[in-house]
Enzyme design. Sequence first.
Site, PDB file in Angstrom:
ATOM      1  N   SER A  34      27.738   8.024  75.253  1.00  0.00           N
ATOM      2  CA  SER A  34      27.740   9.339  75.067  1.00  0.00           C
ATOM      3  C   SER A  34      27.162  10.245  73.843  1.00  0.00           C
ATOM      4  O   SER A  34      27.704  11.100  73.203  1.00  0.00           O
ATOM      5  CB  SER A  34      29.439  10.129  75.352  1.00  0.00           C
ATOM      6  N   LYS A  52      18.665   3.470  82.689  1.00  0.00           N
ATOM      7  CA  LYS A  52      19.345   2.792  83.628  1.00  0.00           C
ATOM      8  C   LYS A  52      18.696   2.688  85.125  1.00  0.00           C
ATOM      9  O   LYS A  52      17.490   3.077  85.091  1.00  0.00           O
ATOM     10  CB  LYS A  52      20.983   3.435  83.612  1.00  0.00           C
ATOM     11  N   GLU A  86      28.458  -0.796  71.967  1.00  0.00           N
ATOM     12  CA  GLU A  86      28.621   0.289  72.863  1.00  0.00           C
ATOM     13  C   GLU A  86      29.953   0.245  73.546  1.00  0.00           C
ATOM     14  O   GLU A  86      30.287  -0.881  74.397  1.00  0.00           O
ATOM     15  CB  GLU A  86      27.725   0.064  73.953  1.00  0.00           C
ATOM     16  N   HIS A  91      23.799  -5.599  78.394  1.00  0.00           N
ATOM     17  CA  HIS A  91      24.511  -4.236  78.471  1.00  0.00           C
ATOM     18  C   HIS A  91      25.771  -4.500  79.120  1.00  0.00           C
ATOM     19  O   HIS A  91      25.757  -5.335  80.181  1.00  0.00           O
ATOM     20  CB  HIS A  91      23.536  -3.130  79.312  1.00  0.00           C
ATOM     21  N   ASN A 108      17.962   4.229  77.281  1.00  0.00           N
ATOM     22  CA  ASN A 108      17.930   3.438  78.623  1.00  0.00           C
ATOM     23  C   ASN A 108      18.323   4.409  79.758  1.00  0.00           C
ATOM     24  O   ASN A 108      19.264   4.973  79.990  1.00  0.00           O
ATOM     25  CB  ASN A 108      19.358   2.801  78.314  1.00  0.00           C
ATOM     26  N   GLY A 122      29.055   7.067  79.210  1.00  0.00           N
ATOM     27  CA  GLY A 122      28.765   7.833  80.248  1.00  0.00           C
ATOM     28  C   GLY A 122      29.940   8.730  80.704  1.00  0.00           C
ATOM     29  O   GLY A 122      30.013   9.490  81.827  1.00  0.00           O
ATOM     30  N   GLU A 142      26.943  -2.787  81.631  1.00  0.00           N
ATOM     31  CA  GLU A 142      26.858  -2.660  83.083  1.00  0.00           C
ATOM     32  C   GLU A 142      26.437  -4.003  83.836  1.00  0.00           C
ATOM     33  O   GLU A 142      26.722  -4.473  84.841  1.00  0.00           O
ATOM     34  CB  GLU A 142      25.797  -1.541  83.432  1.00  0.00           C
TER      35      GLU A 142
END
Length: 248
Positions: free
Chosen positions: A211, A12, A165, A95, A10, A171, A97
């Site tokens: 990560s 992003k 996730e 996701h 991904n 991240g 986000e």
Amino acid sequence: MARKFFVGGNFKMNGTVSSVKEIVNNLNNAQLDPNVETVIAPPAIYLLPVREHLKNKQVEVAAQNVSDKPNGAFTGEISVSQLKDSGVHWTILGHSERRTIFTETDETVASKTKYATDNGVSVIWCCGESLEERESGKTLEVIAKQLSALKKEISDWSKIVIAYEPIWAIGTGKVASTQQAQEVHASIRQWLKKEVSDKVSDETRILYGGSVSEKNCKELSKEADIDGFLVGGASLKPAFVDIINSKL
Ligand code: G3H
């Protein structure tokens, strides 16, 4: 049935014309484990060039989001039929986000997943808990709620890959321990067995994301219920190839 190992990348909202081309060249020139299904998700503006430049047919392309509406007056959106018209047969949905920054609810994500899968686009469907939820012992409850919203809409699970996730691991460099990840993956599989069917539980791939790097992927990939990864930051680097090849 053996589940085929799956690695998603991904990107992003990262990359430029030239950096994305470099990533594709790197994948074109690499020796990839032929037993791994690989899907990369560049920003929408790069979907077509990436698909056109990929030489390795083992690597497919995914959108990072898609609308649950047919073509029409929805400024800024991309439709499922436009993805298919562009030879893009995958999308990421839900996701964290999208859920947190763009306030997509469990129901919105479920509705998008239904629309995509009903219309021939496979989905990397994401779920996961925040740090606060984990620390208050609510991890499985949160994921079960996300899965329940999905179950209300979905009857055909064959076009869905689940990505677990944990938000606190995305991240941050703080990867979940293999034990933490395996524990949640096993509970997701158990939930599928109880709430959907033995077949869906046995056949659905459950990816870990958060990560993942070339350093921790091998250990994680040995766990019984970890069927691959959804990789963010490391998918932009040459080390992504090592993650694809983590089973070798
Ligand atoms: O979709 C990918 C995940 O958000 C993981 O991102 O590998 O940069 O932690 P990360």
